[in-house]
Design a protein around this motif. Structure first.
Motif, PDB file in Angstrom:
ATOM      1  N   ARG A  91      29.934  61.824 -35.973  1.00  0.00           N
ATOM      2  CA  ARG A  91      31.132  62.186 -35.202  1.00  0.00           C
ATOM      3  C   ARG A  91      31.873  60.980 -34.654  1.00  0.00           C
ATOM      4  O   ARG A  91      32.803  61.129 -33.874  1.00  0.00           O
ATOM      5  CB  ARG A  91      30.740  63.131 -34.065  1.00  0.00           C
ATOM      6  CG  ARG A  91      30.207  64.479 -34.562  1.00  0.00           C
ATOM      7  CD  ARG A  91      29.766  65.375 -33.415  1.00  0.00           C
ATOM      8  NE  ARG A  91      29.406  66.699 -33.885  1.00  0.00           N
ATOM      9  CZ  ARG A  91      28.214  67.042 -34.369  1.00  0.00           C
ATOM     10  NH1 ARG A  91      27.258  66.111 -34.449  1.00  0.00           N
ATOM     11  NH2 ARG A  91      27.969  68.267 -34.778  1.00  0.00           N
ATOM     12  N   LYS A  92      31.451  59.784 -35.070  1.00  0.00           N
ATOM     13  CA  LYS A  92      32.131  58.554 -34.642  1.00  0.00           C
ATOM     14  C   LYS A  92      32.307  57.660 -35.860  1.00  0.00           C
ATOM     15  O   LYS A  92      31.327  57.328 -36.543  1.00  0.00           O
ATOM     16  CB  LYS A  92      31.333  57.839 -33.553  1.00  0.00           C
ATOM     17  CG  LYS A  92      31.196  58.641 -32.260  1.00  0.00           C
ATOM     18  CD  LYS A  92      30.442  57.862 -31.200  1.00  0.00           C
ATOM     19  CE  LYS A  92      30.245  58.699 -29.938  1.00  0.00           C
ATOM     20  NZ  LYS A  92      31.510  59.105 -29.340  1.00  0.00           N
ATOM     21  N   LEU A 220      30.731  64.802 -41.923  1.00  0.00           N
ATOM     22  CA  LEU A 220      30.622  65.901 -40.954  1.00  0.00           C
ATOM     23  C   LEU A 220      31.191  67.159 -41.583  1.00  0.00           C
ATOM     24  O   LEU A 220      32.350  67.180 -42.023  1.00  0.00           O
ATOM     25  CB  LEU A 220      31.398  65.586 -39.666  1.00  0.00           C
ATOM     26  CG  LEU A 220      31.440  66.724 -38.637  1.00  0.00           C
ATOM     27  CD1 LEU A 220      30.069  66.926 -38.002  1.00  0.00           C
ATOM     28  CD2 LEU A 220      32.489  66.456 -37.565  1.00  0.00           C
ATOM     29  N   TRP A 221      30.388  68.202 -41.668  1.00  0.00           N
ATOM     30  CA  TRP A 221      30.888  69.504 -42.103  1.00  0.00           C
ATOM     31  C   TRP A 221      31.838  70.005 -41.019  1.00  0.00           C
ATOM     32  O   TRP A 221      31.470  70.111 -39.854  1.00  0.00           O
ATOM     33  CB  TRP A 221      29.727  70.481 -42.288  1.00  0.00           C
ATOM     34  CG  TRP A 221      28.846  70.141 -43.460  1.00  0.00           C
ATOM     35  CD1 TRP A 221      27.890  69.164 -43.507  1.00  0.00           C
ATOM     36  CD2 TRP A 221      28.849  70.779 -44.738  1.00  0.00           C
ATOM     37  NE1 TRP A 221      27.289  69.151 -44.747  1.00  0.00           N
ATOM     38  CE2 TRP A 221      27.852  70.138 -45.528  1.00  0.00           C
ATOM     39  CE3 TRP A 221      29.571  71.821 -45.296  1.00  0.00           C
ATOM     40  CZ2 TRP A 221      27.580  70.519 -46.832  1.00  0.00           C
ATOM     41  CZ3 TRP A 221      29.293  72.200 -46.601  1.00  0.00           C
ATOM     42  CH2 TRP A 221      28.309  71.556 -47.359  1.00  0.00           C
ATOM     43  N   ASP A 222      33.077  70.329 -41.415  1.00  0.00           N
ATOM     44  CA  ASP A 222      34.131  70.532 -40.422  1.00  0.00           C
ATOM     45  C   ASP A 222      34.704  71.949 -40.511  1.00  0.00           C
ATOM     46  O   ASP A 222      35.666  72.216 -41.224  1.00  0.00           O
ATOM     47  CB  ASP A 222      35.240  69.497 -40.652  1.00  0.00           C
ATOM     48  CG  ASP A 222      36.134  69.340 -39.445  1.00  0.00           C
ATOM     49  OD1 ASP A 222      36.266  70.313 -38.681  1.00  0.00           O
ATOM     50  OD2 ASP A 222      36.714  68.256 -39.273  1.00  0.00           O
ATOM     51  N   PHE A 254      34.877  62.298 -43.578  1.00  0.00           N
ATOM     52  CA  PHE A 254      33.917  61.269 -43.947  1.00  0.00           C
ATOM     53  C   PHE A 254      34.532  59.891 -43.775  1.00  0.00           C
ATOM     54  O   PHE A 254      35.761  59.741 -43.660  1.00  0.00           O
ATOM     55  CB  PHE A 254      33.412  61.466 -45.382  1.00  0.00           C
ATOM     56  CG  PHE A 254      34.453  61.306 -46.457  1.00  0.00           C
ATOM     57  CD1 PHE A 254      34.568  60.119 -47.176  1.00  0.00           C
ATOM     58  CD2 PHE A 254      35.318  62.350 -46.789  1.00  0.00           C
ATOM     59  CE1 PHE A 254      35.507  59.967 -48.186  1.00  0.00           C
ATOM     60  CE2 PHE A 254      36.264  62.208 -47.804  1.00  0.00           C
ATOM     61  CZ  PHE A 254      36.357  61.013 -48.496  1.00  0.00           C
ATOM     62  N   GLY A 255      33.675  58.881 -43.763  1.00  0.00           N
ATOM     63  CA  GLY A 255      34.127  57.505 -43.620  1.00  0.00           C
ATOM     64  C   GLY A 255      32.990  56.597 -43.204  1.00  0.00           C
ATOM     65  O   GLY A 255      31.821  57.000 -43.175  1.00  0.00           O
ATOM     66  N   HIS A 256      33.353  55.342 -42.872  1.00  0.00           N
ATOM     67  CA  HIS A 256      32.348  54.394 -42.384  1.00  0.00           C
ATOM     68  C   HIS A 256      31.886  54.826 -40.990  1.00  0.00           C
ATOM     69  O   HIS A 256      32.704  54.916 -40.062  1.00  0.00           O
ATOM     70  CB  HIS A 256      32.934  52.979 -42.283  1.00  0.00           C
ATOM     71  CG  HIS A 256      33.295  52.361 -43.590  1.00  0.00           C
ATOM     72  ND1 HIS A 256      32.363  51.960 -44.514  1.00  0.00           N
ATOM     73  CD2 HIS A 256      34.514  52.053 -44.127  1.00  0.00           C
ATOM     74  CE1 HIS A 256      32.972  51.434 -45.559  1.00  0.00           C
ATOM     75  NE2 HIS A 256      34.269  51.487 -45.354  1.00  0.00           N
ATOM     76  N   PRO A 257      30.604  55.099 -40.776  1.00  0.00           N
ATOM     77  CA  PRO A 257      30.148  55.465 -39.431  1.00  0.00           C
ATOM     78  C   PRO A 257      30.181  54.249 -38.506  1.00  0.00           C
ATOM     79  O   PRO A 257      29.940  53.118 -38.934  1.00  0.00           O
ATOM     80  CB  PRO A 257      28.714  55.949 -39.660  1.00  0.00           C
ATOM     81  CG  PRO A 257      28.280  55.268 -40.922  1.00  0.00           C
ATOM     82  CD  PRO A 257      29.515  55.110 -41.763  1.00  0.00           C
TER      83      PRO A 257
END
Length: 278
Positions: A91-92, A220-222, A254-257
């Motif tokens: 989530r970040k 993250l499933w959104d 999605f992306g770089h955490p």
């Protein structure tokens, strides 16, 4: 046309392509090589190509030598267990977008996920830049503000409660609960005419999710994003390019955490229903 071909120099006539063919459309007369008698029965699953021990089978003009041999790089049971138990909902995110080639690699690989009746009809719709996602984010909250002001919602509608909370967090605290500040969104859709459109999409996204985690990409499933583009603002799905005759199975970001988890969590005991006699 299937263009089913057998390399007679490689074929050892073991019959594996025949016994493993799901619709049983491959046959072989004594002394001959495998053939497909009825092409209409073929599922195009390529089991024949995959099961052949010598790489003698070609179908759909595909060269078996271009396939990856499964004796290489298969994960161990322990590594799969660690991946499954260690994946986290992220989530970040860092604001930096992924490289397009990374997104393409993820999607091309995840598209190999199984589908009902081998329909292979899942469409991935993803934003490839943080700028595109930011524009979508702004439009979602703009539309959400009007929706919450103008519409007569059922106060018991759970969706209303969550979206109202998200809108308040965004307008009062600049906190993006819906997209979580992620640089990319992903929507899986499939034609409504195939047997299992929703299920195919969820299987494909699950495959994407696990592969992404193995590559250091957070997901993250959104569900709130799905509410927005599917239930309340379908014009956004249309603007993103999701076909009108498609059913949206689910959505992700999605992306770089921006965080890194160090260990697995410890769940409650697994609920199992083990049947040893029926």
């Amino acid at each position: 046309m299937l263009n089913f071909k057998v390399n007679e120099e490689r074929c050892i006539r073991c019959g594996k392509c025949i016994t493993d063919c799901p619709p049983m459309c491959i046959s072989m007369q004594e002394g001959d090589f495998p053939v497909i008698q009825d092409e209409n029965r073929c599922l195009r699953c390529q089991h024949c190509l995959a099961v052949c021990p010598t790489g003698a089978i070609s179908i759909l003009d595909l060269d078996p030598d271009n396939s990856i041999e499964l004796k290489y790089e298969l994960p161990t049971a322990h590594s799969m267990e660690t991946l499954i138990k260690g994946r986290r909902s992220v989530r970040k995110y860092k604001k930096k977008a992924l490289e397009t080639k990374t997104i393409t690699k993820l999607l091309e690989t995840a598209w190999h996920a199984p589908t009902g009746t081998n329909a292979q009809a899942v469409l991935f719709t993803a934003t490839t830049t943080a700028e595109a996602t930011e524009e979508l984010r702004k439009e979602i909250y703009s539309k959400l503000g009007k929706l919450l002001t103008d519409s007569d919602f059922d106060e018991n509608d759970m969706r209303f409660k969550y979206l109202q909370m998200a809108y308040g967090a965004y307008t009062n605290h600049d906190v993006d609960v819906i997209l979580r500040g992620a640089p990319h969104i992903l929507i899986a859709s499939a034609p409504k005419t195939i047997p299992l459109p929703k299920e195919d999409c969820i299987i494909a996204l699950t495959t994407f999710d696990l592969l992404a985690q193995s590559m250091g990409v957070g997901t993250l499933w959104d569900g709130m994003l799905k509410w927005c583009v599917d239930d309340f603002f379908p014009e956004l799905a249309h603007k993103l390019g999701v076909p009108e005759d498609h059913e949206i199975g689910y959505s992700m970001v999605f992306g770089h955490p921006s965080i890194q988890y160090r260990r697995t969590v410890q769940r409650a005991a697994t609920e199992m229903n083990l049947v040893n006699r029926f």
